[in-house]
Every structure is written in structure tokens, then in C-alpha cells.
Design a protein around this motif. Structure first.
Motif, PDB file in Angstrom:
ATOM      1  N   PHE A   1      25.577  67.796  79.473  1.00  0.00           N
ATOM      2  CA  PHE A   1      26.516  67.245  78.504  1.00  0.00           C
ATOM      3  C   PHE A   1      27.904  67.093  79.119  1.00  0.00           C
ATOM      4  CE2 PHE A   1      29.521  67.274  75.048  1.00  0.00           C
ATOM      5  CZ  PHE A   1      28.953  66.328  74.208  1.00  0.00           C
ATOM      6  N   ALA A   2      28.288  68.091  79.910  1.00  0.00           N
ATOM      7  CA  ALA A   2      29.607  68.017  80.553  1.00  0.00           C
ATOM      8  C   ALA A   2      29.690  66.790  81.446  1.00  0.00           C
ATOM      9  CB  ALA A   2      29.865  69.289  81.359  1.00  0.00           C
ATOM     10  N   ARG A   3      28.625  66.528  82.182  1.00  0.00           N
ATOM     11  CA  ARG A   3      28.638  65.349  83.061  1.00  0.00           C
ATOM     12  C   ARG A   3      28.683  64.072  82.237  1.00  0.00           C
ATOM     13  NH1 ARG A   3      24.469  68.035  86.326  1.00  0.00           N
ATOM     14  NH2 ARG A   3      22.986  66.767  85.210  1.00  0.00           N
TER      15      ARG A   3
ATOM     16  N   ALA B   1      33.893  91.371  79.269  1.00  0.00           N
ATOM     17  CA  ALA B   1      33.220  90.522  80.254  1.00  0.00           C
ATOM     18  C   ALA B   1      31.805  91.010  80.534  1.00  0.00           C
ATOM     19  CB  ALA B   1      34.034  90.487  81.543  1.00  0.00           C
TER      20      ALA B   1
ATOM     21  N   TRP C   1      32.214  85.173  72.390  1.00  0.00           N
ATOM     22  CA  TRP C   1      31.363  84.467  73.346  1.00  0.00           C
ATOM     23  C   TRP C   1      31.040  83.038  72.913  1.00  0.00           C
ATOM     24  CZ3 TRP C   1      30.511  85.582  78.229  1.00  0.00           C
ATOM     25  CH2 TRP C   1      30.821  86.877  78.653  1.00  0.00           C
TER      26      TRP C   1
ATOM     27  N   ASP D   1      22.031  84.119  76.952  1.00  0.00           N
ATOM     28  CA  ASP D   1      21.959  82.751  76.439  1.00  0.00           C
ATOM     29  C   ASP D   1      23.342  82.116  76.439  1.00  0.00           C
ATOM     30  OD1 ASP D   1      19.519  83.706  73.963  1.00  0.00           O
ATOM     31  OD2 ASP D   1      19.293  83.036  76.026  1.00  0.00           O
ATOM     32  N   SER D   2      23.399  80.928  76.961  1.00  0.00           N
ATOM     33  CA  SER D   2      24.674  80.217  76.990  1.00  0.00           C
ATOM     34  C   SER D   2      24.509  78.862  76.313  1.00  0.00           C
ATOM     35  CB  SER D   2      25.121  80.022  78.441  1.00  0.00           C
ATOM     36  OG  SER D   2      26.195  79.118  78.494  1.00  0.00           O
ATOM     37  N   ARG D   3      25.532  78.483  75.561  1.00  0.00           N
ATOM     38  CA  ARG D   3      25.493  77.153  74.953  1.00  0.00           C
ATOM     39  C   ARG D   3      26.124  76.108  75.875  1.00  0.00           C
ATOM     40  NH1 ARG D   3      28.298  76.332  70.307  1.00  0.00           N
ATOM     41  NH2 ARG D   3      29.788  77.977  70.738  1.00  0.00           N
ATOM     42  N   VAL D   4      26.606  76.563  77.015  1.00  0.00           N
ATOM     43  CA  VAL D   4      27.227  75.611  77.940  1.00  0.00           C
ATOM     44  C   VAL D   4      26.149  74.692  78.502  1.00  0.00           C
ATOM     45  CG1 VAL D   4      28.507  75.365  80.091  1.00  0.00           C
ATOM     46  CG2 VAL D   4      29.032  77.250  78.534  1.00  0.00           C
ATOM     47  N   ASP D   5      26.439  73.411  78.500  1.00  0.00           N
ATOM     48  CA  ASP D   5      25.444  72.417  78.858  1.00  0.00           C
ATOM     49  C   ASP D   5      26.015  71.513  79.963  1.00  0.00           C
ATOM     50  OD1 ASP D   5      23.196  70.465  76.840  1.00  0.00           O
ATOM     51  OD2 ASP D   5      23.727  70.217  78.927  1.00  0.00           O
ATOM     52  N   LEU D   6      25.501  71.700  81.175  1.00  0.00           N
ATOM     53  CA  LEU D   6      26.032  70.930  82.301  1.00  0.00           C
ATOM     54  C   LEU D   6      25.756  69.440  82.156  1.00  0.00           C
ATOM     55  CD1 LEU D   6      25.329  73.085  85.476  1.00  0.00           C
ATOM     56  CD2 LEU D   6      27.415  72.805  84.180  1.00  0.00           C
TER      57      LEU D   6
ATOM     58  N   ARG E   1      29.799  63.559  79.139  1.00  0.00           N
ATOM     59  CA  ARG E   1      31.089  63.304  78.508  1.00  0.00           C
ATOM     60  C   ARG E   1      32.194  63.099  79.550  1.00  0.00           C
ATOM     61  NH1 ARG E   1      30.223  60.786  74.470  1.00  0.00           N
ATOM     62  NH2 ARG E   1      32.459  60.818  74.152  1.00  0.00           N
ATOM     63  N   GLY E   2      32.027  63.766  80.687  1.00  0.00           N
ATOM     64  CA  GLY E   2      32.993  63.569  81.762  1.00  0.00           C
ATOM     65  C   GLY E   2      33.000  62.124  82.217  1.00  0.00           C
TER      66      GLY E   2
ATOM     67  N   ASP F   1      33.008  68.164  72.923  1.00  0.00           N
ATOM     68  CA  ASP F   1      34.391  68.181  72.451  1.00  0.00           C
ATOM     69  C   ASP F   1      34.798  66.880  71.798  1.00  0.00           C
ATOM     70  OD1 ASP F   1      34.351  66.703  74.759  1.00  0.00           O
ATOM     71  OD2 ASP F   1      36.395  67.232  75.292  1.00  0.00           O
TER      72      ASP F   1
ATOM     73  N   GLU G   1      28.377  89.983  78.639  1.00  0.00           N
ATOM     74  CA  GLU G   1      27.945  88.587  78.732  1.00  0.00           C
ATOM     75  C   GLU G   1      26.508  88.408  78.261  1.00  0.00           C
ATOM     76  OE1 GLU G   1      27.943  87.079  82.693  1.00  0.00           O
ATOM     77  OE2 GLU G   1      27.512  85.015  82.073  1.00  0.00           O
ATOM     78  N   PRO G   2      26.306  87.624  77.219  1.00  0.00           N
ATOM     79  CA  PRO G   2      24.939  87.382  76.767  1.00  0.00           C
ATOM     80  C   PRO G   2      24.217  86.435  77.719  1.00  0.00           C
ATOM     81  CG  PRO G   2      26.484  86.150  75.411  1.00  0.00           C
ATOM     82  CD  PRO G   2      27.300  86.932  76.405  1.00  0.00           C
TER      83      PRO G   2
ATOM     84  N   GLN H   1      32.758  74.741  78.107  1.00  0.00           N
ATOM     85  CA  GLN H   1      32.243  73.371  78.004  1.00  0.00           C
ATOM     86  C   GLN H   1      33.382  72.355  78.154  1.00  0.00           C
ATOM     87  OE1 GLN H   1      28.638  72.651  77.031  1.00  0.00           O
ATOM     88  NE2 GLN H   1      29.350  70.869  78.137  1.00  0.00           N
TER      89      GLN H   1
END
Lengths: 187, 374
Positions: free
Chosen positions: B27-29, B14, A32, B20-25, B31-32, B272, B17-18, A40
Motif C-alpha cells: 500500500f505504501a508503494r 517498545a 501500537w 501483527d502489524s497493519r503496516v502494508d508495504l 500510494r507513494g 492516509d 511490540e505485537p 504507514q
């Protein structure tokens, strides 16, 4: 922040699909934390290519394609250098079934080359047909068929040759080192 | 059946799925946006499309007379580039194509050109010692400041010498040694994996690439990079780096740059590409008609303020585990600006930087400055 239109559309789209993208990434990576890294990286690419995502006849398929390609590419390059310090199959759900068998199966699937694993995921998790999988992987339907057959055969063989009692929770890092002995850039 | 076992396994993974997510919108925007500016599609495409390399190799073999020149002798490549000037320029481009945008860091220079400014060619020039030849696979790896990871380019075969120096093809770029210990790469958009470029297109690309590379000018006189804001009263420790500019009607107008000091620190594993902490990222350009600052985001603390007569939004949030201050103004004398600083205790906060040190110069490039730290 400027670019309000692009940002708002993008955020709305991604927020609605974040969970499904994470789940797909996790099935590809079997980890995960890595899945979140993968998502990301995918989200950044989707932002950059937002015009194309919007214009795509199937935006979800486009996003899935970016994610799968990111997975295959990362496996080729950067991720192979990382070693999970936590080790073990820490993300395993609480098992009610034969845990050793599940671990053996998981290790066998983890040992597949990235493209073969991605093929299995597209066929058996996303339930895509051969043609749809081929489109995402950028190869011919025949290649999807052969990759699927080889992957299943490899898993079958690995399970058949597993020692009695299974791998017993072999560390994920160890599994990975066996898979990618060539290091970065190894295809 | 092994298929059903695999299906069950995937579903099991699948379903775990935890929450908590480390995905950061955010941040994505962030760096995008940065990546949109620092687009390196041409060169980066070489590694992405590794699968197509074999097909391209088969096509290119025999089309161009192989003949790698000798290693570059003579003067060494610059140890670093000055981010306030273009440093490198195109001396020739195919008819109808022109420079669209560029970027300068101390470690590398980037230029993108194409018809009507759309990217068709991407040129990266690396400072001395930033690139290293690799033996297996045969290629070159280059690292840059302010960006984690390396750009890896795999050679497919030798190319005709450029400027008398050795050169190589990858599947969609030309890599050559422009000076002692200095490498450059000229790339063009690749085809999707598995798709063969038409033969005539490959021949034409190769001919054009050689001609463009032969005419790249290093250190020649070019229009200056001009900045739409001037920062005054800062101590001499501050430096401008990572400048991105657009070329429009012969004007090279900067729209993005970073202020760094010795206290700035690079976090390569945030996102990234990594980010600088304690280093204000400044985006500034003429405001689009509908420009706004992002409305309230539940993940951040927003406050609207009036600073120096401009309506601005101050945000405090976390990106990639780092605290971030962000100050945004959508319409400030016709300019849109956005300043972000990562880090726990930045030397200068965004409000003070804007209030006490930043002077906006309006939308007319004739009034912009070559010296943003003047």
C-alpha cells in the motif's frame, strides 16, 4: 508493477527497518495501532522521497526524521480528533512492577506536548545527543535542552501531584482530550 | 532519577511490540506512486512548515503592499471540472520555466511548472464550494474528491488583490479567490522548519507569484489531454476521473486515471489518502527500457498469462484490508500498464477490462485519443 529498481531498493530497505520504525513510532504514540498508522504514513513519504533517502549520508537518520516530523504534525492536526474507543492503556505490557506507578508515569509522559515528548524519545530512547536531536527536530541545541528540561519537570510535577493510588488506568482518550483542547490546527 | 524511569518506560513500550502489524508495504508503494504524480508539495508544505510561518511572516511584512481586494463577485466558479480537459493553464511563467505536469478531478485542477519541467510552482484551483474560509486560525480549508482529509492553508497576511479579488499569503503560497465561491492557491517549495528564506528570495517569489496568478487562464484553449489507450464497449455508466498528465513538447499525455461508476465507493480511511473501491485505477505510459512487473511477492497470488498477445501478470492481494486485483504488463506495444481494482465484488475485473475493452494505441502521442471512453 513498473519502476522495478526503485521498488526493489525501497522494499529491501524498509523491510529491514520496519520493526525499529514501528518501535520508535510506538514510543512516540504510546499506542501500537496509531504507531502503525504513523509508520504507514512515513513509508509513503519515504517512497516519494526515495531519491533523497538513497542520497542521504545517514538514511536511517533521514527515516527517523520523517517519522518524528510526521508524529508532531499529525498530533497538530488529524489525530487529535480521534477518540480511542477501546480506551484504557490497552497496550501496557504485563507488569511485574508497581503498576500504578507505571500508569502514572505513562499518563504524565502522554500529557506532554508532542514536541516535548519527541524530544524525550530522541534523547532517552534513541540515545541521541543534544545536537543530533536538534538536527532531527529542526531546532537549536538550546531548544532541545530547554524542551528536555521542561518535559522532565512536567513529568516530575505530575508524578508529585498524582493522587495516592495513581490514576488507576485513566482512559487514554481522556488523557488525550486534556492534552489537545484546541483541536485541529492547534499548535 | 526521572530520566531513568522515562528510559525504562520507553523501553517497556517498545518491547511490547505485537507480532501483527497493519503496516502494508504494498500500500505504501501504491500510494507513494500516486503521490509522486499528484504531488502537491508546494501547497501541502504550508501546513508542514507551520513552525517556519512566524519567521516568514516577519520577513514578508512590509515587502509587499498589503491590500486585499473585495470578495469575488460576478460569475461563480465552476461547480465541477471536466477531467478530460486541462480547464486551467498558465498564461505567464518566469523565463526558462514551463508546465511539467497536471491533474484534473471534478473537484480540483492541479498544475506544476518549473525549469525543465521540475516542480517549482504548484497551482491548485478548486471548484465551487470546495473551500471554506476559517476564522481562527485565519485561513482556508479545501476538500477534494477521492482524497480524505482537507488541505488547510493558514494566512499570514493580506496580499495584493489578484484580478481585483481578495488574496492572502501563507508562508509559501499565494491564495486568492478567482471567482465567486472559488479559490486557488499557488505554492512554491518551502524551507525546512526554522530556516529563514533569504529576504531577496521572498521578495522575488512574491512578485513572481502575483504575476503568475494574474495570468492564470480559466477555460482558455489549450492543447488537449491525450490518452494512450481507448476503452470501448463499456456501458455509459462509466466515467473517467482523477486524470494525471505530463506535459512534454507541447503534448499533454495522460498516464494515470480512474474509472468510476455510481457503484464506486470511496474508503477514506484506507491508508492516509483513502482509495476508491470498484473503480479501476489505470496507469499507462511508454515503457521504460528496463520496466518489469514486480516479481513474485509472497503476500500475493501471481499468475502470468497471455492476453490479446501481451504477456501480463495478474496479482491478487490485500491492501489496507481490501482485496485488490492487479494486472500488469511491462511491455505491450511499447507501453507499460498497470490496472488495479479494490473491492470484494468489483463490477468489472481487471482481466475482463483489459481483454475485452482496452485497446492500446502505441507510443506515438499523435495516435493517442482525446476520448478514452470512445
Amino acid at each position: 508493477m513498473v519502476n522495478r529498481g526503485r521498488d526493489a531498493e525501497y522494499t529491501e530497505y524498509v523491510a529491514a527497518r520496519l520493526s525499529s520504525l514501528r518501535r520508535l513510532a510506538a514510543v512516540l504514540c504510546d499506542d501500537w495501532q496509531r504507531a502503525d498508522d504513523l509508520v504507514q504514513a512515513t513509508l509513503i513519504k519515504l517512497y516519494v522521497r526515495w531519491g533523497r533517502v538513497r542520497a542521504a549520508s545517514h538514511p536511517d537518520a533521514y527515516a527517523r526524521t520523517v517519522l518524528v516530523h510526521e508524529f508532531i504534525q499529525e498530533r497538530r492536526s488529524l489525530w487529535v480528533k480521534r477518540v480511542s474507543l477501546t480506551g484504557g492503556l490497552a497496550d501496557s505490557p504485563a507488569a511485574a512492577v508497581d503498576q500504578d506507578a507505571v500508569l502514572d508515569l505513562r499518563a504524565a509522559v502522554a500529557a506532554l506536548p508532542a514536541r516535548q515528548r519527541a524530544t524525550l524519545v530522541l534523547r532517552f530512547y534513541c540515545d541521541l545527543n543534544v545536537d543530533q536531536s536538534a538536527e532531527i527536530l529542526g531546532c537549536s541545541p538550546g531548544t532541545v535542552k530547554s524542551q528536555t528540561a521542561r518535559a522532565l519537570e512536567a513529568v516530575r510535577r505530575a508524578l508529585g501531584s498524582a493522587p495516592a493510588g495513581g490514576s488507576g488506568g485513566r482512559p487514554a482518550a481522556a488523557v488525550e482530550h486534556q492534552i489537545y483542547p484546541g483541536g485541529p490546527g492547534h499548535d | 532519577m526521572i530520566e531513568s524511569q522515562v528510559r525504562e518506560l520507553f523501553t517497556e513500550i517498545a518491547d511490547a511490540e505485537p507480532a501483527d502489524s497493519r503496516v502494508d508495504l504494498q500500500f505504501a508503494r501504491h500510494r507513494g506512486r500516486a503521490r509522486l504524480r499528484w504531488r502537491r508539495a508546494c501547497v501541502a508544505g504550508t501546513s508542514v512548515l507551520a513552525a517556519a510561518a512566524v519567521a516568514a511572516l516577519a520577513l514578508t511584512t512590509g515587502l509587499v503592499r498589503p491590500g486585499a481586494g473585495p470578495p469575488a463577485a460576478g460569475p461563480a466558479a465552476p461547480r465541477q471540472f471536466n477531467p478530460l480537459v486541462p480547464n486551467v493553464s498558465f498564461g505567464w511563467l518566469p523565463a526558462g520555466e514551463s508546465l511539467g505536469q497536471g491533474g484534473v478531478r471534478r473537484t480540483d485542477v492541479y498544475l506544476a511548472a518549473g525549469p525543465r519541467g521540475l516542480p517549482d510552482w504548484g497551482l491548485s484551483v478548486y471548484a465551487r464550494g470546495r473551500c471554506h474560509l476559517t476564522g481562527s486560525p485565519r485561513g482556508v480549508k479545501c476538500s477534494t474528491e477521492g482524497q480524505s482529509g482537507v488541505s488547510a492553508m493558514r494566512f499570514s497576511e493580506s496580499a495584493p488583490a489578484v484580478g481585483g479579488h481578495r488574496a492572502f499569503w501563507t508562508d509559501n503560497s499565494l491564495v486568492w479567490q478567482y471567482a465567486r465561491d472559488g479559490w486557488a492557491a499557488l505554492g512554491w517549495p518551502g524551507y525546512p522548519a526554522g530556516v529563514r528564506p533569504p529576504r531577496h528570495e521572498t521578495v522575488m517569489r512574491h512578485r513572481q507569484a502575483i504575476k503568475i496568478a494574474e495570468h492564470v487562464r480559466f477555460g482558455a484553449t489549450t492543447p488537449p489531454i491525450v490518452f494512450p489507450a481507448r476503452l470501448t464497449g463499456l456501458t455509459s455508466q462509466w466515467r473517467i476521473s482523477d486524470v494525471h498528465y505530463w506535459a512534454d513538447s507541447g503534448v499533454l499525455g495522460a498516464d494515470s486515471y480512474v474509472l468510476t461508476t455510481r457503484a464506486s465507493r470511496f474508503f477514506p480511511h484506507v491508508g492516509d489518502l483513502g482509495v476508491w473501491a470498484n473503480a479501476p485505477y489505470i496507469d499507462i505510459h511508454p515503457a521504460p527500457r528496463k520496466a518489469t512487473c514486480t516479481p513474485h511477492d509472497p503476500a500475493s497470488q501471481n499468475t502470468s498469462e497471455n492476453i490479446n498477445g501481451y504477456r501480463v501478470v495478474l496479482k491478487r492481494l490485500h491492501i489496507g484490508g481490501l482485496p485488490v486485483q492487479e494486472l500488469c504488463g511491462a511491455h505491450a506495444d511499447g507501453l507499460s500498464f498497470d490496472i488495479q481494482v479494490f473491492g470484494v465484488h468489483p463490477t468489472i475485473d481487471v482481466t475482463r477490462l483489459f481483454r475485452d475493452h482496452m485497446r492500446l494505441l502505441g507510443t506515438n502521442p499523435a495516435n493517442w485519443t482525446r476520448n478514452p471512453l470512445g
